[in-house]
Design a protein around this motif. Structure first.
Motif, PDB file in Angstrom:
ATOM      1  N   GLU A   1      74.527  39.457  34.455  1.00 13.37           N
ATOM      2  CA  GLU A   1      75.343  40.601  34.917  1.00 13.37           C
ATOM      3  C   GLU A   1      75.796  40.370  36.348  1.00 13.37           C
ATOM      4  N   ALA A   2      74.815  40.001  37.191  1.00  8.06           N
ATOM      5  CA  ALA A   2      75.126  39.824  38.625  1.00  8.06           C
ATOM      6  C   ALA A   2      76.166  38.728  38.806  1.00  8.06           C
ATOM      7  N   TYR A   3      76.035  37.643  38.057  1.00  3.40           N
ATOM      8  CA  TYR A   3      76.981  36.531  38.237  1.00  3.40           C
ATOM      9  C   TYR A   3      78.392  36.918  37.770  1.00  3.40           C
ATOM     10  N   LEU A   4      78.465  37.591  36.637  1.00  2.00           N
ATOM     11  CA  LEU A   4      79.791  37.918  36.078  1.00  2.00           C
ATOM     12  C   LEU A   4      80.565  38.862  36.984  1.00  2.00           C
ATOM     13  N   LYS A   5      79.823  39.635  37.821  1.00  2.00           N
ATOM     14  CA  LYS A   5      80.505  40.531  38.762  1.00  2.00           C
ATOM     15  C   LYS A   5      81.289  39.713  39.793  1.00  2.00           C
TER      16      LYS A   5
ATOM     17  N   ILE B   1      73.859  37.243  26.474  1.00  2.00           N
ATOM     18  CA  ILE B   1      74.846  37.672  25.478  1.00  2.00           C
ATOM     19  C   ILE B   1      75.162  39.154  25.671  1.00  2.00           C
ATOM     20  N   GLN B   2      74.129  39.970  25.892  1.00  2.00           N
ATOM     21  CA  GLN B   2      74.349  41.408  26.124  1.00  2.00           C
ATOM     22  C   GLN B   2      75.219  41.616  27.367  1.00  2.00           C
ATOM     23  N   ALA B   3      74.898  40.889  28.432  1.00  2.00           N
ATOM     24  CA  ALA B   3      75.648  41.048  29.700  1.00  2.00           C
ATOM     25  C   ALA B   3      77.107  40.623  29.517  1.00  2.00           C
ATOM     26  N   ILE B   4      77.331  39.555  28.778  1.00  2.00           N
ATOM     27  CA  ILE B   4      78.697  39.048  28.569  1.00  2.00           C
ATOM     28  C   ILE B   4      79.516  40.057  27.764  1.00  2.00           C
ATOM     29  N   GLU B   5      78.890  40.638  26.752  1.00  2.00           N
ATOM     30  CA  GLU B   5      79.599  41.657  25.949  1.00  2.00           C
ATOM     31  C   GLU B   5      79.928  42.872  26.805  1.00  2.00           C
ATOM     32  N   GLU B   6      78.965  43.285  27.645  1.00  2.00           N
ATOM     33  CA  GLU B   6      79.195  44.462  28.496  1.00  2.00           C
ATOM     34  C   GLU B   6      80.259  44.205  29.550  1.00  2.00           C
ATOM     35  N   ALA B   7      80.503  42.903  29.824  1.00  2.00           N
ATOM     36  CA  ALA B   7      81.561  42.556  30.800  1.00  2.00           C
ATOM     37  C   ALA B   7      82.908  42.405  30.102  1.00  2.00           C
TER      38      ALA B   7
ATOM     39  N   LYS C   1      83.701  37.719  24.991  1.00  2.00           N
ATOM     40  CA  LYS C   1      83.112  37.418  23.685  1.00  2.00           C
ATOM     41  C   LYS C   1      82.120  36.244  23.796  1.00  2.00           C
ATOM     42  N   PRO C   2      80.799  36.537  23.761  1.00  2.00           N
ATOM     43  CA  PRO C   2      79.822  35.438  23.781  1.00  2.00           C
ATOM     44  C   PRO C   2      79.950  34.622  22.491  1.00  2.00           C
ATOM     45  N   GLY C   3      79.817  33.294  22.649  1.00  2.00           N
ATOM     46  CA  GLY C   3      79.963  32.411  21.493  1.00  2.00           C
ATOM     47  C   GLY C   3      81.384  31.914  21.355  1.00  2.00           C
ATOM     48  N   LYS C   4      82.346  32.630  21.973  1.00  2.00           N
ATOM     49  CA  LYS C   4      83.757  32.218  21.922  1.00  2.00           C
ATOM     50  C   LYS C   4      84.299  31.991  23.331  1.00  2.00           C
ATOM     51  N   ASP C   5      84.420  33.090  24.132  1.00  2.00           N
ATOM     52  CA  ASP C   5      84.909  32.901  25.522  1.00  2.00           C
ATOM     53  C   ASP C   5      83.909  32.048  26.312  1.00  2.00           C
ATOM     54  N   ILE C   6      82.627  32.337  26.082  1.00  2.00           N
ATOM     55  CA  ILE C   6      81.564  31.586  26.791  1.00  2.00           C
ATOM     56  C   ILE C   6      80.583  31.065  25.732  1.00  2.00           C
ATOM     57  N   LYS C   7      80.421  29.753  25.642  1.00  2.00           N
ATOM     58  CA  LYS C   7      79.477  29.179  24.667  1.00  2.00           C
ATOM     59  C   LYS C   7      78.042  29.389  25.169  1.00  2.00           C
ATOM     60  N   ILE C   8      77.147  29.688  24.222  1.00  2.00           N
ATOM     61  CA  ILE C   8      75.765  30.024  24.583  1.00  2.00           C
ATOM     62  C   ILE C   8      74.799  29.015  23.986  1.00  2.00           C
ATOM     63  N   ILE C   9      74.040  28.357  24.864  1.00  2.00           N
ATOM     64  CA  ILE C   9      73.026  27.378  24.438  1.00  2.00           C
ATOM     65  C   ILE C   9      71.646  27.914  24.804  1.00  2.00           C
ATOM     66  N   GLY C  10      70.744  27.974  23.810  1.00  2.00           N
ATOM     67  CA  GLY C  10      69.361  28.397  24.083  1.00  2.00           C
ATOM     68  C   GLY C  10      68.382  27.329  23.631  1.00  2.00           C
ATOM     69  N   VAL C  11      67.122  27.549  23.948  1.00  2.00           N
ATOM     70  CA  VAL C  11      66.038  26.649  23.526  1.00  2.00           C
ATOM     71  C   VAL C  11      64.906  27.512  22.960  1.00  2.00           C
TER      72      VAL C  11
ATOM     73  N   GLY D   1      78.000  34.644  15.243  1.00  2.00           N
ATOM     74  CA  GLY D   1      79.053  34.023  16.062  1.00  2.00           C
ATOM     75  C   GLY D   1      78.933  34.330  17.543  1.00  2.00           C
ATOM     76  N   LYS D   2      77.773  34.919  17.971  1.00  2.00           N
ATOM     77  CA  LYS D   2      77.601  35.286  19.384  1.00  2.00           C
ATOM     78  C   LYS D   2      76.834  34.220  20.172  1.00  2.00           C
ATOM     79  N   MET D   3      76.278  33.266  19.494  1.00  2.00           N
ATOM     80  CA  MET D   3      75.531  32.172  20.141  1.00  2.00           C
ATOM     81  C   MET D   3      75.939  30.893  19.425  1.00  2.00           C
ATOM     82  N   ASN D   4      75.779  29.756  20.104  1.00  2.00           N
ATOM     83  CA  ASN D   4      76.316  28.528  19.516  1.00  2.00           C
ATOM     84  C   ASN D   4      75.262  27.522  19.082  1.00  2.00           C
ATOM     85  N   VAL D   5      74.167  27.423  19.840  1.00  2.00           N
ATOM     86  CA  VAL D   5      73.161  26.414  19.475  1.00  2.00           C
ATOM     87  C   VAL D   5      71.795  26.826  20.024  1.00  2.00           C
ATOM     88  N   THR D   6      70.743  26.506  19.261  1.00  2.00           N
ATOM     89  CA  THR D   6      69.386  26.650  19.782  1.00  2.00           C
ATOM     90  C   THR D   6      68.651  25.334  19.553  1.00  2.00           C
TER      91      THR D   6
END
Ligand code: GZL
Length: 349
Positions: free
Chosen positions: A239-243, A263-269, A272-282, A295-300
């Motif tokens: 959230e802080a970064y997207l501001k 993902i929650q922060a990106i949607e609230e901003a 579209k998580p997974g499309k505008d910003i790709k999301i990689i987790g572990v 479709g909100k995350m791309n890889v784990t």
């Protein structure tokens, strides 16, 4: 005269018969072994067989100093350890949750030493600061097994084995997916959500990822900050970064919980998580597979938390005098696209 005798004999027989029936009736109401209140009791009676010699049926007592409950992965590991040892009557587990504080883990280890446990499992919240307490365990002849995170190199004599993943490889696999996705030479701004400061999982996932993009000039980590492996902190940092800046193409989170918070922060901003910003987790927790399917995350990048059986086996092998590998590695995979969707129904945690 004789007539009286038969009557008396008959009465005596009748009284004896009534007494016998009443006595049996007493047992039949409560199964013979139960006290009047109907609860079964296995309390040994005075003339029970003497106890087997203590060694013959002594349980192996294991003390496990767990980090806390900061993520879905951690909960899965705790469940695995508890299930493994509670299912086995030859073991007793003493479990401690340190609320992610090293001082609490150190206290727990000292308690286990005082209780003279047979083995100690430790998931060290950070790499450094273990020498003194692990030396105390060694001096008490109590073997220590590291679970899922490591300690500072050079202290290999203070534990039997490290049972866990290759975090550097996990970071490399995350970078590989990203470069395959965007192509070499692409311009990619990355936000890195780091795990707990000082944790081997965070240090090595960072190292593996950053080393893998070092030769790719267009790939830039524009912001890197700890989210402490929690969903709440991951959301807060994002959230802080997207501001300040929305021109990012990738979020690389050191665990799925922080990725899900981002993902929650990106949607609230409004992105579209997974499309505008790709999301990689572990980690490979089920919620990550679900987010990929949505479709909100791309890889784990999978990291195995089901380490209870390996810990138990390592303790048994050690007690049997077997020489163990210093690093008992977990085999893991990388899940994205249709492969993640197909795997979702079978994910256990
Ligand atoms: C990895 C483990 C990490 C997980 C996080 O072995 O130490 O700690 O990746 C957890 O989810 O908090």
């Amino acid at each position: 005269m004789n007539r009286k005798k038969p009557f008396i004999v008959t009465m005596l027989a009748a009284i004896m018969l009534v007494g016998l029936i009443a006595g049996c009736g007493n047992n039949s109401n409560n199964g013979g072994n139960k006290p009047a209140n109907g609860n079964a009791t296995n309390k040994p009676t005075e003339n029970a067989a003497t106890e087997a010699p203590p060694e013959a049926n002594k349980k192996l007592v294991v003390g496990f100093a767990q980090i806390g409950a900061e993520s879905g992965w951690r909960d899965a590991e705790t469940d695995s350890v508890k299930a493994t040892f509670s299912e086995d009557p030859n073991f007793e587990l003493k479990f401690s949750d340190a609320q992610q504080k090293q001082e609490n883990q150190i206290k727990a280890i000292r308690t286990f030493i005082a209780q003279k446990v047979d083995a100690i499992g430790l998931a060290p919240v950070v790499e450094s600061g273990w020498e003194t307490v692990l030396k105390e365990a060694k001096d008490a002849n109590i073997p220590v097994f590291l679970l899922d995170r490591g300690i500072t190199k050079g202290n290999e004599d203070l534990y039997v084995s490290f049972i866990g993943s290759d975090f550097i490889l996990e970071g490399q696999n995350a970078a590989k997916w990203m470069i395959d996705e965007f192509g070499a030479g692409a311009q990619v701004n990355i936000v890195q959500l780091e795990g707990t400061v000082g944790a081997s999982a965070a240090n090595d996932r960072k190292k593996g990822f950053e080393d893998a993009i070092a030769g790719e000039a267009g790939y830039k980590i524009v912001y890197s900050q700890t989210g402490d492996f929690t969903r709440a902190k991951g959301k807060e940092v994002m959230e802080a970064y997207l501001k300040k800046d929305k021109n990012i193409q990738v979020v690389y989170a050191h665990n799925d919980d922080m990725a899900l918070g981002a993902i929650q922060a990106i949607e609230e901003a409004g992105l579209k998580p997974g499309k505008d910003i790709k999301i990689i987790g572990v980690d490979g927790i089920k919620a990550a597979f679900e987010a990929i399917a949505e479709g909100k995350m791309n890889v784990t990048v999978e990291c195995n938390p089901l380490l209870g059986p390996q810990l138990k086996q390592a303790i048994l092998d050690y007690k049997a005098g077997t020489t163990l590998e210093k690093w008992i590695k977990s085999d893991e995979d990388v899940y994205f696209g249709q492969k993640a969707i197909d795997a979702l129904p079978n994910r256990k945690y």
